[in-house]
Design an enzyme around this catalytic site. Structure first.
Site: not given
Ligand code: NAI
Ligand code: MG
Length: 802
Positions: A409, A305, A196, A271, A249-252
């Protein structure tokens, strides 16, 4: 031409526009009527409930690029089923055939690199310079590299097999590159995937899918792509079929996924975020270091990241360095991403820009000083960004380690800078974070640079360089930056399962009447734990009695509570640095000594094991023998579980060092009183970890073993042993403890699930048996997996000849 005129040309030397054409990419979007379905089972499918969402060009937010299908649980299920059907044929193909497909993917991407670079730039907002010169070439390299693993898998990973369907969820910052990082190793190993993409950047993945149909002719269902938002991601995570979830993606969201998968037995790699230090010593090559900063934090607008977002500069050069940096920042060009002369493009989305604005505002409120180049036009809100979500390069000085901007971050072009005096202080500041993804160290003194690299807790350390990646080098985090590696040999283990022959050891049976063992020696160390090298009474002075399976009373042991756990973890922490720094030779000697001391008490342990577990004396004797051998095994492995040097294409040595995880909490298996305990303690200690182990049903054997530990020169605090009548409860307390780095749990499914759920606090690594029996007496008991669980790989990039 007169001299003055020439001089004025040179003075005002400026870039003209050098736009890359978007024509081809736009024509492709048109061809699809700017609307895309899901890529499932090798063809396009409209979303089951007919819902689409828009993806736009962040440099021109009015420019809707396309409508993309919103994946429902039904769509996700269809994709997973397609992947499931494709698994058997795909995984039974010869490795060579899979290698040819991966090679074909690499070639197809290379042929289409220009349009992919443009599409990526349009959808994400990053500059064409980066997509063309970095993202796409790395994607191609990744598929080539993993074509090699497909070819070599049978020989290089004997005893391993692909697990089935892998669910993969990726972010928007490197859409195509993250796709490659996820897909290439998984399919090389013989898995099939459902991926996805992020909702902000689905287009390059869809173009990739089309390449699979038209040019690669990949068997249907091997790769499936379902677009959608977090809800779609959730449906994919919650689907029962995938054996593994890989998330970036995000730590959250990483926490949510850890929680959702707890107790399912699914393999998980995460990651997550970072707040990576960028350390400049006074003996660094300052010109290079300045360029390093530019690359470290303004590459991809800081939405990386592993961005070097926390700059630590040695105090003696700080003023000069900041000065030079500001001059360099004034020259950074930010604007139309498709202009080849741009250094910086647009922030990916309105929410991301909001986040950057919020955090930079907070930074100023908390007392840090913000600087942006005088010519920079500042974004005030996404709405004010008529011409795109741009945010200027930004530097914060007067930053305190406690400031939010120094801890969180930001994921934007924002650098926070602090100073240090000594290398020790630099390391301390660098490690003063929950994260541990990467670090960059600048010094011309190799001793210093490597010493600091060694002491920083991060998965990747770049010496005199930054943001370098390669398929051959595993990438992933320490601490709350997640676990698992992508790339390299390490990454392949994350997409493979180890298979073992069925246990061969004859089933141990209970003694017949008359064979029953009575304890000949008195157990006189009751009520005590081993904490910090001392025999310690339980905090609450609680105890419980141990009986043999036939009900004979054998002895009384201590009942551990939360306070005892705290004391044990503290003792482990105190011992951790010295033990981690001790030589492997030294640790091996101690393990051999443990073995020797155990062997010398063979009969006594035979009796305890037999009495406590109700097995025949000869079986108990065999268990003691096996345990002695197990200690020898891990003593031998201590200095033979080596790191690697990765051959990357650039002139760099990439040293994959295996480092201890830190403090490992463990709940030993109930089936083997002595072997089960020692088989987890020994490898953990061998690799430089400190241990807090809890024993339950066989607590008496553990208490006996304390004496062996005490007689074997094990430094105080390296091995701590608690006993509890409900060891699962104590394992849970350990899993909740924020200062424990990993938990190993060998017990019930419910206990495994609880421990996994409790681990999300500090995102500690977990290894659980999930109610399945672990064959401690067979090859599984000495699997290299155990050593991998006891270590984490740090890749140190060292340049030469540049
Ligand atoms: P996110 O973590 O929400 O999104 C990453 C992926 O996870 C996307 O494909 C999203 O659709 C998916 N996702 C979201 N909620 C999900 C859930 N409950 N279950 C499964 N998949 C889910 O990141 P977002 O909202 O795009 O960015 C928010 C913050 O996260 C950024 O400001 C940044 O600080 C951090 N981030 C860090 C990354 C990294 O590589 N370390 C990459 C992207 C964001
Ligand atoms: Mg977009």
């Amino acid at each position: 031409m007169d001299k003055a005129k020439v001089a004025s040309f040179l003075e005002n030397l400026d870039y003209g526009p050098a736009p890359e054409s978007a024509g081809q990419a736009q024509a492709w979007l048109k061809l699809h009527n700017e609307q895309f379905g899901h890529f499932v089972g090798g063809s396009w499918h409209t979303p089951s409930d007919g819902t689409y969402f828009e993806t736009l060009d962040p440099a021109h937010p009015d420019n809707i690029l396309a409508k993309v299908a919103q994946g429902s649980p039904t769509d996700v299920d269809a994709a997973v089923q397609a992947a499931r059907r494709a698994f058997e044929p795909w995984s039974s193909l010869a490795g060579h055939i899979r290698a040819r497909y991966l090679y074909a993917i690499a070639r197809a991407i290379a042929r289409h690199s220009r349009i992919l670079a443009v599409l990526e730039s349009l959808d994400n907002g990053k500059t064409i310079r980066e997509t063309r010169d970095i993202d796409v070439p790395l994607v191609i390299r990744h598929f080539y590299y993993h074509a090699g693993w497909a070819q070599l898998m049978d020989r290089e990973f004997p005893g391993h097999r692909p697990g089935g369907v892998v669910a993969q969820i990726i972010p928007w910052n490197f859409p195509l590159l993250m796709l490659a990082w996820k897909i290439a190793p998984a399919i090389a190993a013989g898995n099939t995937v459902v991926l996805k993409p992020a909702e902000f950047t689905p287009l390059s993945a869809l173009y990739f899918a089309e390449l699979l149909i038209n040019e690669v002719k990949l068997p249907p269902g091997v790769i499936n792509i379902v677009t959608g938002d977090g809800q779609t991601g959730r449906a994919l995570v919650e689907h029962p079929v995938p054996w593994k979830i890989a998330f970036t993606g995000s730590t959250e969201v990483g926490r949510l996924i850890r929680s959702a998968t707890a107790g399912t037995g699914k393999h998980l790699t995460l990651e997550l975020g970072g707040k990576s230090p960028f350390i400049v010593f006074d003996n660094a090559d300052l010109d290079s270091a300045i360029e390093g900063v530019v690359n470290g934090i303004w590459f991809n607008q800081g939405q990386v990241c592993c961005a070097g977002s926390r700059m630590l500069v040695q105090e003696s050069i700080s003023a000069e360095f900041i000065d030079r940096l500001k001059q360099r920042m004034s020259k950074l060009r930010s604007g139309t991403p498709l202009d080849k002369a741009m250094d910086m493009g647009a922030i990916n989305s309105a929410p991301q820009l909001e986040k950057i604005l919020r955090l930079t505002k907070l930074g100023q409120e908390q007392g840090a000083v913000m600087w942006q180049p005088p010519s920079a036009t500042g974004a005030k809100s996404p709405e004010s960004c008529e011409s795109g979500y741009f945010f200027p390069p930004t530097l914060f000085t007067e930053v305190q380690p406690s400031h939010t901007i120094a801890r969180e971050e930001i994921f934007g072009p924002v650098l926070v800078s602090m100073t240090f005096r000594t290398p020790g202080e630099a390391v301390e500041l660098a490690n003063n974070t929950r994260y541990g993804l990467a670090a960059s160290v600048w010094s011309q003194d190799i001793d210093l640079a490597l010493d600091v690299a060694r002491r920083i807790k991060a998965g990747t350390v770049w010496v005199n360089s930054t943001n370098l990646f390669d398929g051959a080098s595993g990438f992933g985090g320490y601490r709350e930056s997640g676990y698992g590696r992508e790339g390299g040999r390490e990454g392949m283990y994350e997409v493979l399962e180890e298979v073992f022959p069925p246990p061969t050891s004859e089933k141990r049976r209970s003694p017949k009447n008359g064979e029953r063992v009575a304890l000949t020696t008195e157990i006189d160390r009751t009520y005590r734990f081993l904490i910090g090298g001392k025999l310690v009474r339980p905090d609450a002075a609680g105890s419980f009695s141990i009986t043999s399976p036939d009900g004979t009373f054998l002895g009384v042991v201590g009942e551990a509570n939360r306070k005892d756990v705290r004391a044990a973890v503290e003792a482990a922490r105190n011992a951790s640095k010295a033990w981690g720094d001790s030589t492997a030779h030294n640790r091996a000697q101690i393990l051999y000594f443990l073995a020797e001391n155990l062997a010398s008490q063979h009969d006594r342990f035979k009796d305890t094991v037999a009495a406590e577990s109700g097995i025949r004396p000869e079986d108990a004797a065999q268990e003691v023998e096996m345990t002695v051998e197990r200690l020898f095994h891990w003593a031998a492995m201590t200095d033979k579980f080596e790191g690697t040097v990765q051959p990357v294409p650039s002139r760099r040595l990439v040293c994959g060092l295996r480092e201890a995880v830190g403090i490992i909490g463990m709940r030993a298996a109930d089936e083997w009183p002595l072997l089960g305990l020692v088989s987890v303690i020994a490898p953990a200690a061998a690799m430089g970890n400190c241990v807090v182990a809890v024993a339950g049903r066989h607590a008496l054997t553990s208490v006996e073993f304390i004496q062996v530990i005490q007689n074997s020169d094990v430094p105080a605090g390296v091995i701590n042993i608690l006993t509890a009548s409900k060891p699962d409860d104590i394992a849970l307390v350990i899993a909740e403890h924020e200062d424990v780095d990993a938990v190993w749990f060998f017990g019930s499914e419910a206990g495994s699930s609880a421990v996994e759920r409790a681990s999300i606090g500090n995102m500690k690594r977990t290894w659980t048996s999930n109610g399945r029996l672990f064959d401690w007496a067979g090859p599984q008991g000495i699997s290299r997996r155990i050593a991998r669980e006891a270590t984490q790989v740090k890749n140190v990039w060292v340049p030469y000849g540049v």
